[in-house]
Design a protein around this motif. Structure first.
Motif, PDB file in Angstrom:
ATOM      1  N   TYR A  87       0.828  -1.220   0.000  1.00 34.52           N
ATOM      2  CA  TYR A  87       0.000   0.000   0.000  1.00 34.52           C
ATOM      3  C   TYR A  87       0.854   1.259   0.000  1.00 34.52           C
ATOM      4  CZ  TYR A  87      -0.593   2.261   4.723  1.00 34.52           C
ATOM      5  OH  TYR A  87      -0.467   2.996   5.868  1.00 34.52           O
ATOM      6  N   THR A  88       2.034   1.224   0.626  1.00 33.76           N
ATOM      7  CA  THR A  88       2.892   2.409   0.547  1.00 33.76           C
ATOM      8  C   THR A  88       3.576   2.517  -0.817  1.00 33.76           C
ATOM      9  OG1 THR A  88       4.757   1.204   1.539  1.00 33.76           O
ATOM     10  CG2 THR A  88       3.326   2.437   3.028  1.00 33.76           C
ATOM     11  N   ILE A  89       3.573   1.431  -1.579  1.00 35.38           N
ATOM     12  CA  ILE A  89       4.076   1.503  -2.966  1.00 35.38           C
ATOM     13  C   ILE A  89       2.989   2.065  -3.877  1.00 35.38           C
ATOM     14  CG2 ILE A  89       4.849   0.115  -4.931  1.00 35.38           C
ATOM     15  CD1 ILE A  89       6.100  -1.816  -2.871  1.00 35.38           C
ATOM     16  N   LEU A  90       1.751   1.633  -3.661  1.00 32.12           N
ATOM     17  CA  LEU A  90       0.629   2.110  -4.473  1.00 32.12           C
ATOM     18  C   LEU A  90       0.369   3.598  -4.268  1.00 32.12           C
ATOM     19  CD1 LEU A  90      -1.952  -0.785  -3.875  1.00 32.12           C
ATOM     20  CD2 LEU A  90      -0.848  -0.229  -6.045  1.00 32.12           C
ATOM     21  N   VAL A  91       0.595   4.091  -3.070  1.00 31.87           N
ATOM     22  CA  VAL A  91       0.138   5.436  -2.729  1.00 31.87           C
ATOM     23  C   VAL A  91       0.900   6.532  -3.469  1.00 31.87           C
ATOM     24  CG1 VAL A  91       1.638   5.832  -0.716  1.00 31.87           C
ATOM     25  CG2 VAL A  91      -0.633   6.858  -0.795  1.00 31.87           C
ATOM     26  N   TYR A  92       2.186   6.335  -3.771  1.00 30.11           N
ATOM     27  CA  TYR A  92       2.975   7.439  -4.309  1.00 30.11           C
ATOM     28  C   TYR A  92       2.635   7.802  -5.755  1.00 30.11           C
ATOM     29  CZ  TYR A  92       5.274   6.946   0.114  1.00 30.11           C
ATOM     30  OH  TYR A  92       5.506   6.878   1.466  1.00 30.11           O
ATOM     31  N   PRO A  93       2.427   6.841  -6.675  1.00 30.81           N
ATOM     32  CA  PRO A  93       1.916   7.244  -8.001  1.00 30.81           C
ATOM     33  C   PRO A  93       0.553   7.924  -7.904  1.00 30.81           C
ATOM     34  CG  PRO A  93       2.762   5.002  -8.066  1.00 30.81           C
ATOM     35  CD  PRO A  93       2.723   5.396  -6.626  1.00 30.81           C
ATOM     36  N   LEU A  94      -0.259   7.479  -6.931  1.00 28.55           N
ATOM     37  CA  LEU A  94      -1.581   8.073  -6.744  1.00 28.55           C
ATOM     38  C   LEU A  94      -1.471   9.541  -6.347  1.00 28.55           C
ATOM     39  CD1 LEU A  94      -4.707   7.681  -6.397  1.00 28.55           C
ATOM     40  CD2 LEU A  94      -4.217   7.078  -4.021  1.00 28.55           C
ATOM     41  N   ILE A  95      -0.649   9.827  -5.337  1.00 27.71           N
ATOM     42  CA  ILE A  95      -0.565  11.215  -4.868  1.00 27.71           C
ATOM     43  C   ILE A  95       0.186  12.104  -5.860  1.00 27.71           C
ATOM     44  CG2 ILE A  95      -0.759  10.543  -2.453  1.00 27.71           C
ATOM     45  CD1 ILE A  95       2.265  10.965  -2.176  1.00 27.71           C
ATOM     46  N   PHE A  96       1.014  11.502  -6.730  1.00 30.47           N
ATOM     47  CA  PHE A  96       1.683  12.289  -7.763  1.00 30.47           C
ATOM     48  C   PHE A  96       0.667  12.973  -8.673  1.00 30.47           C
ATOM     49  CE2 PHE A  96       3.788  12.909 -11.862  1.00 30.47           C
ATOM     50  CZ  PHE A  96       4.999  13.475 -11.487  1.00 30.47           C
ATOM     51  N   THR A  97      -0.508  12.344  -8.811  1.00 30.42           N
ATOM     52  CA  THR A  97      -1.524  12.892  -9.713  1.00 30.42           C
ATOM     53  C   THR A  97      -2.325  14.030  -9.083  1.00 30.42           C
ATOM     54  OG1 THR A  97      -3.233  11.313  -9.014  1.00 30.42           O
ATOM     55  CG2 THR A  97      -1.794  10.644 -10.818  1.00 30.42           C
ATOM     56  N   PHE A  98      -2.493  14.012  -7.751  1.00 31.12           N
ATOM     57  CA  PHE A  98      -3.393  15.038  -7.198  1.00 31.12           C
ATOM     58  C   PHE A  98      -2.777  15.992  -6.171  1.00 31.12           C
ATOM     59  CE2 PHE A  98      -4.202  11.617  -4.046  1.00 31.12           C
ATOM     60  CZ  PHE A  98      -4.215  12.327  -2.850  1.00 31.12           C
ATOM     61  N   LEU A  99      -1.699  15.593  -5.484  1.00 33.45           N
ATOM     62  CA  LEU A  99      -1.147  16.503  -4.477  1.00 33.45           C
ATOM     63  C   LEU A  99      -0.620  17.809  -5.062  1.00 33.45           C
ATOM     64  CD1 LEU A  99       0.746  14.567  -1.648  1.00 33.45           C
ATOM     65  CD2 LEU A  99      -1.498  15.637  -1.615  1.00 33.45           C
ATOM     66  N   PRO A 100       0.080  17.811  -6.217  1.00 34.21           N
ATOM     67  CA  PRO A 100       0.505  19.099  -6.773  1.00 34.21           C
ATOM     68  C   PRO A 100      -0.681  20.022  -7.076  1.00 34.21           C
ATOM     69  CG  PRO A 100       1.754  17.318  -7.786  1.00 34.21           C
ATOM     70  CD  PRO A 100       0.664  16.676  -6.990  1.00 34.21           C
ATOM     71  N   ARG A 101      -1.793  19.462  -7.527  1.00 33.32           N
ATOM     72  CA  ARG A 101      -2.986  20.279  -7.797  1.00 33.32           C
ATOM     73  C   ARG A 101      -3.545  20.862  -6.495  1.00 33.32           C
ATOM     74  NH1 ARG A 101      -5.277  19.750 -12.807  1.00 33.32           N
ATOM     75  NH2 ARG A 101      -7.365  20.241 -12.018  1.00 33.32           N
ATOM     76  N   LEU A 102      -3.557  20.060  -5.437  1.00 36.68           N
ATOM     77  CA  LEU A 102      -4.040  20.557  -4.150  1.00 36.68           C
ATOM     78  C   LEU A 102      -3.118  21.644  -3.616  1.00 36.68           C
ATOM     79  CD1 LEU A 102      -5.993  20.379  -1.749  1.00 36.68           C
ATOM     80  CD2 LEU A 102      -4.510  18.593  -0.790  1.00 36.68           C
ATOM     81  N   TRP A 103      -1.807  21.432  -3.746  1.00 35.03           N
ATOM     82  CA  TRP A 103      -0.863  22.443  -3.280  1.00 35.03           C
ATOM     83  C   TRP A 103      -1.096  23.761  -4.019  1.00 35.03           C
ATOM     84  CZ3 TRP A 103       2.506  25.850  -5.304  1.00 35.03           C
ATOM     85  CH2 TRP A 103       3.358  26.496  -4.394  1.00 35.03           C
ATOM     86  N   SER A 104      -1.251  23.705  -5.342  1.00 30.75           N
ATOM     87  CA  SER A 104      -1.394  24.923  -6.137  1.00 30.75           C
ATOM     88  C   SER A 104      -2.641  25.718  -5.755  1.00 30.75           C
ATOM     89  CB  SER A 104      -1.439  24.570  -7.630  1.00 30.75           C
ATOM     90  OG  SER A 104      -0.192  24.107  -8.078  1.00 30.75           O
ATOM     91  N   VAL A 105      -3.787  25.041  -5.702  1.00 30.56           N
ATOM     92  CA  VAL A 105      -5.024  25.767  -5.398  1.00 30.56           C
ATOM     93  C   VAL A 105      -5.019  26.259  -3.952  1.00 30.56           C
ATOM     94  CG1 VAL A 105      -6.398  23.753  -4.703  1.00 30.56           C
ATOM     95  CG2 VAL A 105      -7.530  25.726  -5.746  1.00 30.56           C
ATOM     96  N   SER A 106      -4.403  25.521  -3.057  1.00 29.49           N
ATOM     97  CA  SER A 106      -4.323  25.955  -1.662  1.00 29.49           C
ATOM     98  C   SER A 106      -3.399  27.148  -1.516  1.00 29.49           C
ATOM     99  CB  SER A 106      -3.840  24.791  -0.770  1.00 29.49           C
ATOM    100  OG  SER A 106      -4.739  23.714  -0.821  1.00 29.49           O
ATOM    101  N   HIS A 107      -2.283  27.124  -2.235  1.00 30.16           N
ATOM    102  CA  HIS A 107      -1.346  28.245  -2.207  1.00 30.16           C
ATOM    103  C   HIS A 107      -1.999  29.499  -2.798  1.00 30.16           C
ATOM    104  CE1 HIS A 107       2.810  28.777  -1.034  1.00 30.16           C
ATOM    105  NE2 HIS A 107       3.027  29.577  -2.066  1.00 30.16           N
ATOM    106  N   LYS A 108      -2.749  29.307  -3.851  1.00 29.53           N
ATOM    107  CA  LYS A 108      -3.400  30.424  -4.541  1.00 29.53           C
ATOM    108  C   LYS A 108      -4.424  31.116  -3.642  1.00 29.53           C
ATOM    109  CE  LYS A 108      -4.772  32.753  -8.308  1.00 29.53           C
ATOM    110  NZ  LYS A 108      -3.892  33.621  -9.119  1.00 29.53           N
TER     111      LYS A 108
END
Length: 539
Positions: A87-108
């Protein structure tokens, strides 16, 4: 367990504990805050680079409970406990898709919590409140389990006396550790665990590197370890009439293994503390780089899990499985290095407990206090409230540990994973589309929460009638699977069906205060963080 207090191990433990305590208070002067705001206290000024974020996220996700519980699961049941590795192997490709988007909109927009984003995206304080309450509920027992990790280490070192000792004397070391944690978190905010995480992760890597080489040599090699473990698992458990475990999961357990791994991967970065550490970074590129280097921790976790087999081979006998690994360290290591190992576990509890309490406090402050109690709260007032709530959260966790059986804390943590997964459609779905209707998301969340809680309540184990595990029969399939994932599927189905219905009847939708370009904005882009529009247009 050795008789009396292990003075050498305790001395080493205290040395490291005092060192990180000093670091915790000095952290207030590191990257000194420019003002009194949640950005500064609760997110470290959103200024952390790649390596600080990596250590912070690692310290956040790989906790004392991980250090104790993952090999303890192997010790008790065998290879089924290895689900934590995939599960810790599965999680990183998953968060690669959405965490940068969350960071950007939150920073904005100046979002501090996931609930801030949900409210801004869907224009719904009700949905935002649901996400905030779920986050707080799921985090509280997680903090408690960090204190359980410290308590396990203190018990093995012989600190506090036996079970018949006066409760105050017995729990005094834990009370002192709690007081120190509360003090430097209040003073330094997220900067304290960010700085201490360097020490914590370094100690853990050293301990695991030594353990994976030194202990097998003393036990006669891995062949001998696996042979003894296999023999132990083949022993029939008189309570169930079945073998105690297996070196390889049987066919009947494969659905449980797979669904638990997938469900846990989906849930991990829904936890508030994971998002708090993420939003503290200074750019979306830092997030992207971290998703590529964080899998190094998965390698560590795989080696860590092997300690469960070693505890069996070493003849460790404990009634409480959480004590298996601390007891293994005391049995196999010289006293001084056992102290280093205990310090790694103890500090491994302090870092995530600090981040978790900050994350829960931020949720309360931004999405309950400011939204429903004092809408005109100033940044200074927000920070003051968050500091106070972070103390209350830790007190609650401490009371939980001192007054309840440890299995209760573990059960609530299992429930926390089921609950937090139900926020996935609103958070991750909202990052890519606004097609879901806010009322449908709220209804789906409610269905997932009710089903997940009821299903978990119905799970029995040899030790208890209710909340005996996190796996049950999957409706319509008949296989045993992770309750959280089944609840999540029901959540999504309800959300999709109701969205079609609500859109067909033209049900009112909330105002979306975000725009498409917000999701790819970086720190250097014009306008980023110029307008913290939290709450604008929400109703």
């Amino acid at each position: 367990m050795k008789d009396g207090v292990n003075g050498v191990a305790l001395g080493v433990f205290v040395f490291f504990f005092l060192a990180v305590t000093v670091m915790g208070f000095l952290a207030a002067r590191w990257r000194k805050a420019e003002n009194e705001s949640l950005d500064e206290w609760g997110l470290g000024g959103r200024s952390f680079g790649t390596w600080i974020t990596w250590f912070l996220l690692g310290g956040d996700l790989y906790t004392a409970y991980t250090f104790v519980a993952v090999p303890a699961a192997i010790y008790a049941a065998g290879a089924a406990g290895f689900f934590a590795v995939p599960y810790t192997i599965l999680v990183y490709p998953l968060i690669f898709t959405f965490l940068p988007r969350l960071w950007s909109v939150s920073h904005k927009h100046g979002y501090v919590t996931t609930s801030d984003f949900v409210r801004g995206r869907f224009g719904s304080k009700g949905l935002s409140l649901a996400v905030a309450v779920t986050g707080i509920l799921a985090t509280m027992p997680y903090i408690a389990l960090q204190l359980v990790g410290i308590q396990a280490v203190l018990d093995v070192m012989g600190v506090g006396g036996g079970e018949n000792t006066n409760w105050f004397v017995k729990d005094l070391p834990l009370l002192i550790a709690f007081g120190v944690l509360a003090a430097y978190t209040y003073s330094s905010g997220l900067r304290a665990p960010a700085l201490i995480a360097f020490v914590k992760d370094t100690l853990i890597y050293i301990v695991i590197a030594v353990a994976i080489i030194y202990i097998p040599i003393k036990l006669g090699g891995f062949d001998e370890i696996f042979t003894k473990a296999g023999e132990a698992y083949a022993t029939v458990n008189p309570a169930t009439g079945k073998p105690k475990g297996a070196l390889v999961p049987g066919e009947a357990g494969q659905w449980t293994y797979a669904t638990l791994a997938l469900g846990s991967a989906l849930a991990l970065f829904m936890y508030p503390h994971s998002i708090t550490a993420t939003l503290s970074s200074k750019s979306r590129e830092v997030i992207r780089r971290n998703t590529t280097i964080l899998p190094l921790y998965s390698l560590m976790l795989g080696l860590l899990a092997l300690l469960g087999f070693m505890a069996i081979a070493a003849g460790v006998k404990v009634t409480n499985g959480q004590l298996a690994i601390p007891q293994l360290f005391e049995t196999m290591f010289p006293d001084w290095f056992a102290g280093v190992a205990f310090a790694a576990i103890g500090i491994g509890a302090l870092v995530p407990a600090a981040i978790m309490s900050i994350a829960a406090a931020n949720l309360f402050t931004r999405n309950i206090y400011k939204d429903f109690i004092k809408r005109d709260a100033t940044p200074e007032q927000e920070t003051k409230v968050s500091k106070l709530v972070s103390l209350l959260v830790k007190v609650g966790a401490l009371v939980f540990v001192l007054t309840m059986d440890k299995t209760v804390a573990i059960n609530f943590q299992l429930l926390g994973g089921i609950w937090i997964l139900q926020t996935f459609p609103a958070l991750v779905g909202g990052l890519f589309t606004r097609w879901f209707h806010r009322w449908a998301l709220l209804a789906g969340w409610a269905v997932g929460m009710v089903y997940g809680t009821a299903a978990a309540y119905g799970v029995a184990s040899p030790a208890q009638k209710h909340f005996g595990g996190s796996a049950a029969e999957i409706p319509g399939i008949g296989e045993i699977g992770y309750i959280g994932l089944t609840a999540f599927v029901l959540n999504v189905l309800v959300t999709v069906v109701l969205t079609f219905v609500l859109k067909a009847v033209n049900a009112p939708e909330g105002v979306d205060e975000t725009s498409p370009e917000d999701y790819t904005a970086d720190a250097g882009d014009a306008g980023v963080r110029d307008l913290p529009k939290v709450g604008a247009g929400a109703h």
